[in-house]
Design a protein around this motif. Structure first.
Motif, short mmCIF file in Angstrom:
data_model
loop_
_atom_site.label_atom_id
_atom_site.label_comp_id
_atom_site.label_asym_id
_atom_site.label_seq_id
_atom_site.Cartn_x
_atom_site.Cartn_y
_atom_site.Cartn_z
N ILE A 168 0.82 -1.15 0.18
CA ILE A 168 -0.13 0.05 -0.07
C ILE A 168 0.88 1.21 -0.05
O ILE A 168 0.53 2.23 -0.59
CB ILE A 168 -0.98 0.05 1.39
CG1 ILE A 168 -2.02 -0.97 1.05
CG2 ILE A 168 -1.61 1.35 1.44
CD1 ILE A 168 -2.83 -1.18 2.23
N GLY A 169 2.13 1.32 0.88
CA GLY A 169 2.87 2.37 0.92
C GLY A 169 2.71 3.03 2.33
O GLY A 169 3.15 4.13 2.78
N VAL A 170 2.31 2.20 3.40
CA VAL A 170 2.50 2.58 4.57
C VAL A 170 3.79 2.58 5.18
O VAL A 170 4.68 1.62 5.14
CB VAL A 170 1.63 1.76 5.63
CG1 VAL A 170 1.85 1.99 7.26
CG2 VAL A 170 0.18 1.55 4.97
N PRO A 171 4.56 3.69 5.62
CA PRO A 171 5.82 3.56 6.06
C PRO A 171 6.17 2.68 7.11
O PRO A 171 5.13 2.30 8.08
CB PRO A 171 6.18 5.06 6.37
CG PRO A 171 5.22 6.01 5.89
CD PRO A 171 3.74 5.11 5.74
N ARG A 172 7.23 1.96 7.13
CA ARG A 172 7.57 1.00 8.31
C ARG A 172 7.49 1.54 9.60
O ARG A 172 6.65 0.78 10.64
CB ARG A 172 9.09 0.57 8.00
CG ARG A 172 9.68 -0.51 8.91
CD ARG A 172 10.96 -0.96 8.82
NE ARG A 172 11.12 -1.45 7.32
CZ ARG A 172 11.26 -2.76 7.02
NH1 ARG A 172 11.46 -3.45 8.24
NH2 ARG A 172 11.67 -2.85 5.82
N ARG A 222 3.39 13.51 -3.97
CA ARG A 222 4.79 12.93 -4.39
C ARG A 222 4.56 11.33 -4.59
O ARG A 222 4.65 10.78 -3.87
CB ARG A 222 5.85 13.11 -3.34
CG ARG A 222 6.38 14.30 -3.10
CD ARG A 222 7.18 14.51 -1.86
NE ARG A 222 6.54 14.09 -0.65
CZ ARG A 222 5.83 15.36 0.03
NH1 ARG A 222 5.95 16.38 -0.71
NH2 ARG A 222 5.38 14.98 1.15
N PRO A 223 3.99 11.08 -6.07
CA PRO A 223 3.54 9.73 -6.23
C PRO A 223 4.86 8.85 -6.33
O PRO A 223 6.08 9.21 -6.43
CB PRO A 223 3.20 9.94 -7.64
CG PRO A 223 2.89 11.30 -7.92
CD PRO A 223 3.87 11.89 -6.89
N THR A 224 4.61 7.66 -5.83
CA THR A 224 5.56 6.40 -5.84
C THR A 224 5.12 5.42 -6.65
O THR A 224 4.11 5.40 -7.45
CB THR A 224 6.04 5.92 -4.39
OG1 THR A 224 4.81 5.40 -3.75
CG2 THR A 224 6.10 7.34 -3.46
N GLY A 225 5.63 4.00 -6.23
CA GLY A 225 5.09 2.91 -7.29
C GLY A 225 4.25 1.89 -6.16
O GLY A 225 3.98 0.69 -6.46
N ASP A 226 3.64 2.52 -5.19
CA ASP A 226 2.78 1.80 -4.28
C ASP A 226 1.37 1.73 -4.71
O ASP A 226 0.90 2.43 -5.62
CB ASP A 226 3.01 2.14 -2.77
CG ASP A 226 2.67 3.82 -2.82
OD1 ASP A 226 1.79 4.22 -3.45
OD2 ASP A 226 3.32 4.36 -1.86
N LEU A 227 0.42 1.10 -3.85
CA LEU A 227 -1.01 1.05 -4.26
C LEU A 227 -1.73 2.39 -4.21
O LEU A 227 -2.53 2.60 -5.05
CB LEU A 227 -1.51 -0.03 -3.68
CG LEU A 227 -3.17 -0.31 -3.88
CD1 LEU A 227 -3.39 -0.74 -5.18
CD2 LEU A 227 -3.57 -1.63 -2.66
#
Length: 441
Positions: A168-172, A222-227
């Protein structure tokens, strides 16, 4: 034969004993009373709960897959349970994938197809393997003195939380506190919800909605490659079909009006709710599967030895765990019209509850159903449901289970139970709260 509270003697009592949260655990779990119930009342109308419990494989499969049944949705909520409608948890649940039907359900499910398809799951394999190794290192450290450690705390919950969090993109740094929040939100899966269930679910849903709304705002900037980024991009494409095609792509003959994006795009709140559901569903039931799989193999050492000798049996072993003691015991449907099930007519609007755990041990479907056999063939479980509401994360859960079991059995050949495990107090979810193990048993 149709059982009722006035039907076959003891039928309702068997039902209560099978589903009682916190009931004394045993090697049979809830399955012995469910097997007896299947014999005397395979369609049992519980008048107090006003639902018909189904314990046969064929009946459960027909209800889950057939067009004559649907899940309770928002219309049902407002009509049948108006006192719930103002609750944040109810508003979320009955507008989510779990509480929608037909076109509304497909609209929410479609954006997840690529995220949980076979290709994407295969791409996640290396990351899952890495996380498995890291967590097993922690377990090795915790048991290096010869003592016991809680497998669920160190591995069983952190693994699916890490996998779905990464997806999903939840930070650790944010994932650990979601364990408690996710468990509180999952109280919505209980067939009978107490005031305490609602209170905790409402609080958890409120916090998680705010969190995922903030995550979406961050990914929009700031888009990334996550869901989260992928869902935002898809929603943008749905709003402006044809605008953000890759350079050189040809326009469709209709100008894009009838492409997949022609459906109504998901709003910001719907996207946040979709991420919330993916996160909670992605770890809560998978954690149950992982703990149950490990406990089952350790209490069937002969079957564990077969896996050590032939790792090729691992995928089938995961299926057998799902059949023998899956993470979700039951699920409800409503009849859209009068329909026959197991020789009984269910009226329009009538509730049926498919007891997945009982169906998976139906002797008409599986010979010697109470035996746990990792080499069993022809296993087609209902543990992830069936039909339109088949679990979108099933392939990912299976991957996590197979990779974890393979490495655990290889790294810890003397792994053994080291104390009394504690089952989760739930009528619906089969999981461990505490699973003490020792690496040198």
């Amino acid at each position: 034969m149709d059982g009722s509270s006035a039907g076959p003697a003891g039928a309702v009592g068997l039902l209560r004993s099978a589903f009682a949260p916190g009931a004394p655990d045993s090697p049979q779990g809830p399955y012995l009373p469910l097997a007896l119930l299947r014999e005397i009342a395979p369609v049992l109308h519980d008048e107090e709960l006003d639902t018909r419990f189904l314990t046969g494989f064929a009946d459960c499969q027909a209800v889950l897959s057939g067009p004559a049944f649907a899940v309770p949705d928002g219309d049902w909520l407002r009509r049948e349970r108006p006192e719930w409608a103002a609750r944040p948890a109810a508003e979320f649940f009955y507008a989510s994938l779990l509480g929608t039907n037909g076109a509304a359900h497909e609209r929410l499910r479609a954006p997840l197809t690529a995220a949980f398809g076979p290709r994407r799951v295969a791409e996640l394999s290396a990351g899952v393997e890495k996380t498995v190794e890291e967590l097993l290192d922690r377990f090795a450290d915790a048991t290096s003195d010869g003592g016991a450690a809680d497998f669920q705390e160190i591995v069983g919950y952190p693994l699916p939380v890490a996998v779905v969090g990464e997806l999903i993109g939840v930070p650790r740094a944010d994932r650990e506190r979601f364990h408690r929040l996710g468990r509180d939100a999952a109280r919505l899966l209980e067939p009978v919800r107490s005031d305490e269930d609602w209170h905790r679910a409402d609080a958890a849903v409120t916090v998680l909605r705010e969190y995922f709304a903030a995550l979406l705002r961050e990914r929009r900037a700031r888009p990334t490659g996550d869901l989260a980024s992928a869902l935002l991009a898809q929603a943008g494409a749905d709003r402006h079909p044809g605008v953000d095609r890759h350079p050189g792509a040809e326009s469709p003959p209709d100008g894009g009006r009838h492409r997949a994006g022609a459906r109504q795009p998901l709003g910001e709140g719907e996207l946040a709710d979709l991420l919330l559901l993916v996160f909670v569903a992605g770890f809560e039931t998978t954690a149950g599967l992982l703990g149950t799989a490990v406990h089952t193999l350790l209490t069937h050492p002969g079957q564990a030895a077969l896996l050590r000798a032939d790792p090729g049996l691992l995928p089938g072993a995961v299926e057998e765990v799902l059949r023998w003691d899956g993470p979700v015991l039951m699920t409800e449907r409503l009849a859209l019209r009068p329909v026959g099930v197991g020789g009984v007519t269910v009226p329009a609007g009538g509730s049926v509850t498919a007891v997945l755990g009982a169906a998976n041990r139906d002797p008409d479907r599986y010979p010697d159903p109470d035996a746990f056999l990792v080499h069993r063939t022809g296993v087609r479980v209902l543990s992830f449901g069936a039909g339109p509401h088949y679990c979108f994360g099933a392939a990912l859960a299976r991957l996590e289970g197979a990779l974890l079991l393979g490495r655990l059995l290889e790294r810890f050949p003397r792994l053994a139970p080291a104390g009394e495990p504690v089952r989760r107090s739930s009528a619906c979810l089969r999981s461990f709260d505490v699973l003490p193990l020792a690496a040198t048993g």
